[in-house]
Enzyme design. Structure first.
Site, mmCIF file in Angstrom:
data_model
loop_
_atom_site.group_PDB
_atom_site.id
_atom_site.type_symbol
_atom_site.label_atom_id
_atom_site.label_comp_id
_atom_site.label_asym_id
_atom_site.label_seq_id
_atom_site.Cartn_x
_atom_site.Cartn_y
_atom_site.Cartn_z
ATOM 1 N N PHE A 178 2.388 6.142 5.257
ATOM 2 C CA PHE A 178 2.105 6.655 3.925
ATOM 3 C C PHE A 178 0.741 7.318 3.820
ATOM 4 O O PHE A 178 0.499 8.098 2.896
ATOM 5 C CB PHE A 178 2.183 5.511 2.886
ATOM 6 C CG PHE A 178 1.018 4.566 2.938
ATOM 7 C CD1 PHE A 178 -0.171 4.850 2.266
ATOM 8 C CD2 PHE A 178 1.090 3.376 3.658
ATOM 9 C CE1 PHE A 178 -1.260 3.979 2.311
ATOM 10 C CE2 PHE A 178 0.008 2.498 3.716
ATOM 11 C CZ PHE A 178 -1.173 2.810 3.043
ATOM 12 N N LYS A 202 11.786 10.614 9.625
ATOM 13 C CA LYS A 202 11.848 9.624 8.552
ATOM 14 C C LYS A 202 10.440 9.448 8.001
ATOM 15 O O LYS A 202 9.651 8.666 8.519
ATOM 16 C CB LYS A 202 12.389 8.279 9.028
ATOM 17 C CG LYS A 202 12.765 7.362 7.848
ATOM 18 C CD LYS A 202 12.681 5.889 8.162
ATOM 19 C CE LYS A 202 11.290 5.347 8.043
ATOM 20 N NZ LYS A 202 10.747 5.363 6.649
ATOM 21 N N GLU A 205 8.729 6.104 2.895
ATOM 22 C CA GLU A 205 9.455 6.051 1.617
ATOM 23 C C GLU A 205 8.503 5.969 0.435
ATOM 24 O O GLU A 205 8.925 6.122 -0.715
ATOM 25 C CB GLU A 205 10.402 4.850 1.604
ATOM 26 C CG GLU A 205 9.742 3.478 1.603
ATOM 27 C CD GLU A 205 9.273 3.006 2.981
ATOM 28 O OE1 GLU A 205 8.796 1.860 3.069
ATOM 29 O OE2 GLU A 205 9.394 3.785 3.949
ATOM 30 N N ARG A 206 7.211 5.780 0.703
ATOM 31 C CA ARG A 206 6.237 5.686 -0.384
ATOM 32 C C ARG A 206 5.730 7.046 -0.858
ATOM 33 O O ARG A 206 5.225 7.164 -1.973
ATOM 34 C CB ARG A 206 5.044 4.841 0.062
ATOM 35 C CG ARG A 206 5.407 3.395 0.394
ATOM 36 C CD ARG A 206 4.190 2.648 0.884
ATOM 37 N NE ARG A 206 4.490 1.261 1.215
ATOM 38 C CZ ARG A 206 3.585 0.385 1.633
ATOM 39 N NH1 ARG A 206 2.324 0.766 1.768
ATOM 40 N NH2 ARG A 206 3.928 -0.849 1.920
ATOM 41 N N CYS A 310 -6.429 5.110 9.584
ATOM 42 C CA CYS A 310 -6.455 4.337 10.829
ATOM 43 C C CYS A 310 -7.748 4.580 11.596
ATOM 44 O O CYS A 310 -8.086 3.827 12.504
ATOM 45 C CB CYS A 310 -5.254 4.674 11.702
ATOM 46 S SG CYS A 310 -5.219 6.382 12.270
ATOM 47 N N GLU A 410 -6.973 -5.878 10.145
ATOM 48 C CA GLU A 410 -7.292 -4.569 9.580
ATOM 49 C C GLU A 410 -7.132 -4.647 8.065
ATOM 50 O O GLU A 410 -6.049 -4.969 7.557
ATOM 51 C CB GLU A 410 -6.363 -3.502 10.152
ATOM 52 C CG GLU A 410 -6.690 -2.096 9.686
ATOM 53 C CD GLU A 410 -5.775 -1.045 10.290
ATOM 54 O OE1 GLU A 410 -6.188 0.126 10.367
ATOM 55 O OE2 GLU A 410 -4.644 -1.395 10.686
#
Length: 527
Positions: A178, A202, A205-206, A310, A410
């Site tokens: 996301f 894919k 979905e957010r 990240c 994290e």
């Protein structure tokens, strides 16, 4: 394929200028996001939906479908069918399409950024950077005529030559996170396609809106139908990708848990997998560093994008007398403006979801409970007009120890962990003891110190006075150790290697068999 799903041709939908909130959603009272299959935007027949909320307001923007098995199968079938012609398309033709694609992305950069801010929450300027870093990969893909060269060795033996070709794999798949709705998809499908593969994406979905907009641009650039398809979903979609026999390779960026799962399941099924996962990135501040530059860079790298990177510089290690700068660091962090991403002068926006906010707050509290000093607490921040948003302000935890939960996990939020050591050797040992190896930075004006650090640190990407050392795409993204699973990294030369297979041809043409080119004028004699 059309019998499985109701198809909407792109030309039946609104044009690019009216994208936001409309272009890839249905017109029903409960808007839904479409699939992209065989070059067309498709309304899902699923009965399972995921509500997508604006992180600044928590209002539902759209509903994302969990693709049905038939829809996912249709996407792979389309990609498989398209591969035959696409893989035989000349590299020059693929390059020309990529030229058009990068130009279209550039023209619609602000549209893409606005969609990202709406669905993901990051500031508009940060969202534009999201698109720009992905665009740079697309621009690099335009060099495919050099990137996909093979090798030859003539005369390896008498009358014998050996050559290698880099050829496409087939159907590939990409699963994206996301936090970078444009950049990460653009790491994947352009590189795969320009090498002659096809791909099933894919997106998260957010926030799938940016990926869907990129599909519209792919159509306009001239990518043939079926070369890239988009499905939506969660666990079932991931399992489908890992298990489908037609999918040859999987690219993934996301969490540790998902990355390890996808790597193991995909590998067991004989697929190539590259998986970028979690991180704990350290910034080392030496006493000889340029204080103004170092503190500004540290604040931006720790709190930008609300810490949802990240490569966020989430841990600061102050060496020796540089610890005296910590109060100034806190003061600079206090000045950052927390607001909805589209608001002017916002420095950081909301977290992606209420659950993400709660997790960040819990990890901050765990640090306090375990003895860390809370120098700046952003958990109680409120943003007028956006009281229901998922906001956490800049937070600083000091005197954190390596065994504390806030260090071992994290955080993925606007939280900077601060530690003190006496020497550069202690800093190196501390970082090398951490399981992650995504990125690190050192701030110093001493070349010998910088060289020692870059040589001895066991981290895949190192910055010297550069807080977020993400390589430009002529190099590769080289996170290592616990931050990466696989043998070949993303984009650059390694990206081409991941999306191609090598075929070696050894051929012999005997000199004695050379056809004589000089005409024979003498009387033929039978022998």
């Amino acid at each position: 394929m059309a019998g499985m799903v109701r198809v909407l041709h792109p030309r039946q939908c609104l044009r690019l200028s009216t994208w936001l909130g409309v272009r890839f959603y249905s017109n029903s009272s409960a808007p839904t996001t479409k699939l992209f299959i065989d070059g067309q935007f498709v309304e899902s027949k699923t009965k399972e939906w995921i509500d997508l909320h604006n992180p600044a307001t928590n209002e539902v923007i759209t509903r994302v479908p969990k693709s049905t098995p038939n829809e996912m199968e249709a996407a792979v079938s389309s990609a498989k069918e398209a591969f035959t012609d696409w893989s035989n398309t000349t590299i020059l033709s693929r390059q020309q399409i990529m030229f058009k694609y990068q130009d279209l992305i550039k023209k619609h950069l602000k549209d893409l950024a606005a969609s990202i801010t709406k669905e993901q929450g990051k500031t508009l300027v940060d969202a534009e950077g999201d698109v720009m870093r992905g665009l740079q990969v697309v621009e690099h893909c335009c060099s495919i005529t050099s990137l996909q060269l093979g090798e030859t060795l003539p005369g390896i033996a008498k009358d014998m030559d050996t050559m290698t070709y880099r050829l496409p794999l087939g159907v590939t798949a990409g699963i994206t996170p996301f936090n970078f709705p444009a950049m990460i998809p653009l790491w994947m499908f352009p590189m795969s396609l320009v090498c002659g593969n096809t791909m099933v994406m894919k997106p998260s979905e957010r926030d799938p809106g940016a990926c869907m907009m990129l599909m519209e641009l792919a159509n306009e650039a001239g990518f043939p139908k079926g070369t890239v398809n988009v499905i939506h979903g969660q666990h079932e979609a991931v399992n489908f990708i890992c298990d489908h026999p037609a999918i040859r390779a999987i690219s993934f960026v996301g969490s540790d848990t998902a990355g390890k799962y996808i790597y193991e399941r995909g590998s067991i099924n004989g697929k190539r997998v590259q998986a970028n996962m979690g991180a704990k990135n350290h910034g080392v501040i030496m006493p000889d560093a340029n204080k103004e530059h170092s503190l500004n860079q540290l604040v931006g790298a720790a709190f930008g994008a609300a810490g949802q990177r990240c490569m966020a510089l989430s841990t600061a290690i102050f060496v020796g007398e540089s610890k005296k700068w910590i109060p100034e660091l806190v003061e600079r962090a206090k000045k950052l403006k927390v607001n909805a991403g589209h608001e002017p002068n916002a420095d950081l926006g909301p977290l992606i979801s209420p659950a993400a906010k709660q997790r960040v707050c819990d990890l901050v509290q765990s640090g306090v409970s375990e003895g860390a000093d809370l120098l700046l607490d952003g958990r109680g921040v409120t943003v007028p007009g956006y009281e229901k948003g998922n906001f956490v302000g800049p937070t600083v935890l000091h005197n954190v120890k390596p065994n504390m939960k806030c260090y071992t996990e994290e955080i993925f939020g606007p939280v900077l962990i601060s530690m003190e050591v006496d020497t550069i050797d202690e800093a190196i040992d501390l970082i090398n003891s951490n399981p992650y190896g995504n990125g690190t930075a050192i701030f110093t004006t001493n070349g010998a110190t910088a060289r020692k650090y870059t040589q001895q640190i066991d981290v895949g990407q190192v910055g010297v006075n550069v807080p977020i050392p993400v390589p430009l795409p002529m190099f590769s993204f080289t996170g290592s150790r616990g931050s990466f699973r696989g043998d070949t990294n993303f984009y650059g030369k390694q990206g081409v290697q991941f999306y191609t297979q090598v075929k070696t041809v050894t051929q012999m043409w005997r000199e004695d068999d050379v056809t004589h080119t000089k005409a024979a004028t003498a009387m033929p004699v039978m022998r």
